[in-house]
Design a protein around this motif. Structure first.
Motif, short mmCIF file in Angstrom:
data_model
loop_
_atom_site.label_atom_id
_atom_site.label_comp_id
_atom_site.label_asym_id
_atom_site.label_seq_id
_atom_site.Cartn_x
_atom_site.Cartn_y
_atom_site.Cartn_z
N GLY A 99 12.03 1.51 35.09
CA GLY A 99 11.40 0.29 34.61
C GLY A 99 12.40 -0.77 34.24
N GLU A 100 13.47 -0.89 35.04
CA GLU A 100 14.45 -1.92 34.71
C GLU A 100 13.80 -3.30 34.67
OE1 GLU A 100 15.60 -0.33 38.90
OE2 GLU A 100 14.78 0.44 37.03
N ASN A 101 12.91 -3.56 35.63
CA ASN A 101 12.19 -4.83 35.62
C ASN A 101 11.18 -4.88 34.48
OD1 ASN A 101 10.73 -2.81 37.24
ND2 ASN A 101 9.18 -4.40 37.45
N THR A 102 10.55 -3.74 34.18
CA THR A 102 9.52 -3.66 33.14
C THR A 102 10.12 -3.97 31.77
OG1 THR A 102 8.46 -1.93 34.45
CG2 THR A 102 7.70 -2.19 32.19
N VAL A 103 11.21 -3.29 31.43
CA VAL A 103 11.84 -3.50 30.12
C VAL A 103 12.48 -4.88 30.04
CG1 VAL A 103 13.57 -2.63 28.50
CG2 VAL A 103 12.19 -1.02 29.84
N ALA A 104 13.08 -5.32 31.13
CA ALA A 104 13.69 -6.66 31.15
C ALA A 104 12.63 -7.74 30.93
CB ALA A 104 14.43 -6.89 32.46
N GLN A 105 11.45 -7.56 31.51
CA GLN A 105 10.36 -8.51 31.30
C GLN A 105 9.97 -8.56 29.82
OE1 GLN A 105 6.97 -7.78 33.86
NE2 GLN A 105 8.24 -7.78 35.69
N HIS A 106 9.94 -7.40 29.18
CA HIS A 106 9.59 -7.37 27.75
C HIS A 106 10.66 -8.08 26.93
CE1 HIS A 106 6.99 -5.57 24.63
NE2 HIS A 106 8.09 -5.56 23.89
N ALA A 107 11.92 -7.84 27.25
CA ALA A 107 13.02 -8.54 26.55
C ALA A 107 12.89 -10.04 26.75
CB ALA A 107 14.36 -8.04 27.06
N THR A 231 15.70 -4.15 22.95
CA THR A 231 14.71 -3.29 23.60
C THR A 231 15.34 -1.97 24.02
OG1 THR A 231 15.18 -4.39 25.70
CG2 THR A 231 13.28 -5.20 24.47
N ALA A 232 16.51 -1.65 23.45
CA ALA A 232 17.26 -0.46 23.87
C ALA A 232 17.00 0.71 22.92
CB ALA A 232 18.75 -0.79 23.96
N ARG A 233 17.74 0.78 21.83
CA ARG A 233 17.58 1.84 20.83
C ARG A 233 17.73 1.25 19.43
NH1 ARG A 233 15.33 4.30 24.11
NH2 ARG A 233 15.68 6.42 24.89
N GLY A 234 16.88 1.71 18.52
CA GLY A 234 16.88 1.17 17.16
C GLY A 234 18.19 1.37 16.43
N ILE A 297 8.20 -7.56 15.89
CA ILE A 297 8.43 -6.14 16.12
C ILE A 297 7.29 -5.60 16.99
CG2 ILE A 297 8.98 -3.92 15.05
CD1 ILE A 297 10.73 -6.24 14.01
N THR A 298 7.66 -4.99 18.11
CA THR A 298 6.65 -4.33 18.94
C THR A 298 6.91 -2.82 18.90
OG1 THR A 298 8.00 -4.75 20.93
CG2 THR A 298 6.24 -6.32 20.44
N PRO A 299 5.87 -2.00 19.07
CA PRO A 299 5.96 -0.55 18.79
C PRO A 299 6.49 0.30 19.95
CG PRO A 299 3.72 -1.10 19.30
CD PRO A 299 4.48 -2.40 19.35
N HIS A 300 7.76 0.10 20.32
CA HIS A 300 8.40 0.84 21.41
C HIS A 300 7.51 0.77 22.66
CE1 HIS A 300 11.73 3.98 21.91
NE2 HIS A 300 11.38 3.56 23.12
N ASN A 301 7.17 -0.46 23.01
CA ASN A 301 6.17 -0.71 24.05
C ASN A 301 6.77 -1.29 25.33
OD1 ASN A 301 3.38 -0.71 24.78
ND2 ASN A 301 3.34 -2.94 24.50
N ALA A 302 8.09 -1.52 25.36
CA ALA A 302 8.69 -2.23 26.49
C ALA A 302 8.53 -1.48 27.81
CB ALA A 302 10.18 -2.47 26.22
N PHE A 303 8.49 -0.16 27.77
CA PHE A 303 8.37 0.66 28.98
C PHE A 303 6.95 0.74 29.49
CE2 PHE A 303 6.70 3.45 25.85
CZ PHE A 303 5.87 4.34 26.53
N THR A 306 1.57 0.23 33.55
CA THR A 306 0.98 1.26 34.40
C THR A 306 1.94 1.67 35.51
OG1 THR A 306 -1.26 0.47 33.94
CG2 THR A 306 -0.96 1.81 35.93
N GLU A 307 2.57 0.66 36.12
CA GLU A 307 3.48 0.94 37.23
C GLU A 307 4.69 1.74 36.78
OE1 GLU A 307 1.14 -2.78 38.00
OE2 GLU A 307 2.34 -2.01 36.33
N ALA A 308 5.26 1.37 35.62
CA ALA A 308 6.44 2.08 35.13
C ALA A 308 6.12 3.52 34.76
CB ALA A 308 7.03 1.34 33.92
N LEU A 309 4.97 3.73 34.12
CA LEU A 309 4.59 5.09 33.74
C LEU A 309 4.41 5.97 34.97
CD1 LEU A 309 2.10 4.42 30.82
CD2 LEU A 309 4.23 5.70 30.67
N LYS A 310 3.83 5.42 36.00
CA LYS A 310 3.66 6.21 37.23
C LYS A 310 5.01 6.54 37.85
CE LYS A 310 -1.06 4.92 38.48
NZ LYS A 310 -1.95 4.25 39.47
N ARG A 311 5.95 5.59 37.79
CA ARG A 311 7.29 5.87 38.31
C ARG A 311 7.98 6.95 37.47
NH1 ARG A 311 7.26 0.11 39.19
NH2 ARG A 311 8.31 -0.26 37.18
#
Length: 339
Positions: A99-107, A231-234, A297-303, A306-311
């Motif tokens: 989800g490099e694109n997924t997490v980057a979009q969230h950032a 969006t990496a690690r707390g 603050i978002t709840p560890h939601n960047a990943f 639907t597409e990222a979870l399937k990957r």
């Protein structure tokens, strides 16, 4: 492996249970919606699949006497006791990219939300006040944006920022100079990035060398009013140092998807005699950060697309099937082979 091993999966969202079950056809699988619970964990489990909200420590290994392999539904693996896994000869197979694109979009979304005071704007209107005064933001165009970590996610963010006409600088402990040729950024030292950036976005793993890398010393080097995205690690951010930086205006805005003690933030009832004073203090500081007016603050939601979870599930099942065939892949307990 002639007989298919028993697999137990945790934290599987209901709408994707059938997808995972279909991928695991032919295997004996138990699919749970909740994170790992030691009390209900099947001791006959041979393959354990989990997200980062499940902590796989010695007590889990002790209960699962038949455990042969762990499939973590993540790139990071700091939620698993790797030393214990190595000691027992149990491979821990991760998902190197999903989800490099997924997490980057969230950032990117967090960055835009901070720059245009989006959270405050929405909140104000929903409270019945339709007035823009006090909500002035700033443009990304012309700003210096520092990206710490130029792995898959960091590079995707850099590519997105190119469209905003920002000046992007980056730091990486292991810089890949070839990336500078193909992407619009310049490598600089960490000190230079901290001193010159208007916005800083974190995209590095949590290691002893990166733990609390955003601390008093680092914050003091930054511009007054700097904005920080994580969006990496707390554990990359010292929460106590961040509270003071928010209070004195050194940090003008903070947007994070991860917290160091997010397990206790999500489940305060888990705080008990075993919880260390350091963990309790960090949790208290992070509650202050959550309530601060200049934070999102978002709840560890960047990943969580639907597409990222399937990957994630696709790669994890491939890891499991490879293990069953005697070919272990993506094992983070082993050093990476040099190309």
């Amino acid at each position: 492996m002639k007989n298919k091993p028993l697999a137990t999966f945790s934290s599987i969202v209901p709408d994707l249970k059938d997808y995972l079950r279909g991928k695991m056809r032919g295997y004996k699988s138990t699919i749970n919606e909740a994170p790992i619970d030691l009390k209900t964990l099947d001791p006959k489990t041979e393959i354990l699949g989990c997200f980062v909200d499940s902590h796989v420590d010695k007590s889990v290994f002790d209960k699962l006497k038949k455990l042969k392999m762990i499939a973590t539904f993540s790139t990071g693996y700091d939620h698993i006791d790797l030393k214990e896994a190595k000691r027992r000869g149990i491979p821990v197979c991760n998902v190197p990219t999903y989800g490099e694109n997924t997490v980057a979009q969230h950032a990117m979304a967090l960055m835009l939300a901070l720059s245009r005071k989006l959270f405050q704007s929405v909140k104000r209107v929903k409270e019945g006040v339709y007035d823009y005064h006090g909500l002035r933001g700033f443009d990304l165009k012309g700003k210096t944006i520092g990206v710490i970590g130029t792995g898959h996610i960091g590079i995707h963010l850099i590519d997105m920022l190119d469209g905003f006409e920002a000046n992007v600088v980056a730091y990486d402990a292991f810089p890949n100079k070839d990336l500078e040729k193909d992407h619009a950024f310049t490598y600089v030292s960490l000190d230079k990035l901290l001193k010159e950036s208007d916005i800083i976005s974190l995209h590095v793993p949590l290691f002893p060398t990166t733990y609390h890398m955003i601390n008093d010393k680092a914050l003091n080097k930054m511009k007054d009013g700097v904005h920080i995205i994580n969006t990496a690690r707390g554990g990359l951010i010292d929460p106590e140092a961040m509270v003071y930086a928010l209070e004195n205006g050194k940090v003008g805005g903070l947007a994070v998807d991860v917290l160091e003690e997010e397990n206790y933030i999500a489940h305060p009832e888990k705080i008990d005699k075993k919880t260390t004073p350091e963990e309790i203090r960090a949790s208290l500081m992070e509650n202050i950060i959550i309530d601060h007016p200049n934070t999102i603050i978002t709840p560890h939601n960047a990943f969580n697309s639907t597409e990222a979870l399937k990957r994630i599930f696709d790669t994890s099942v491939e890891n499991i099937k490879a293990f069953s065939a005697g070919e272990i892949q993506n094992d983070v307990t082993k050093p990476k082979k040099k190309k």
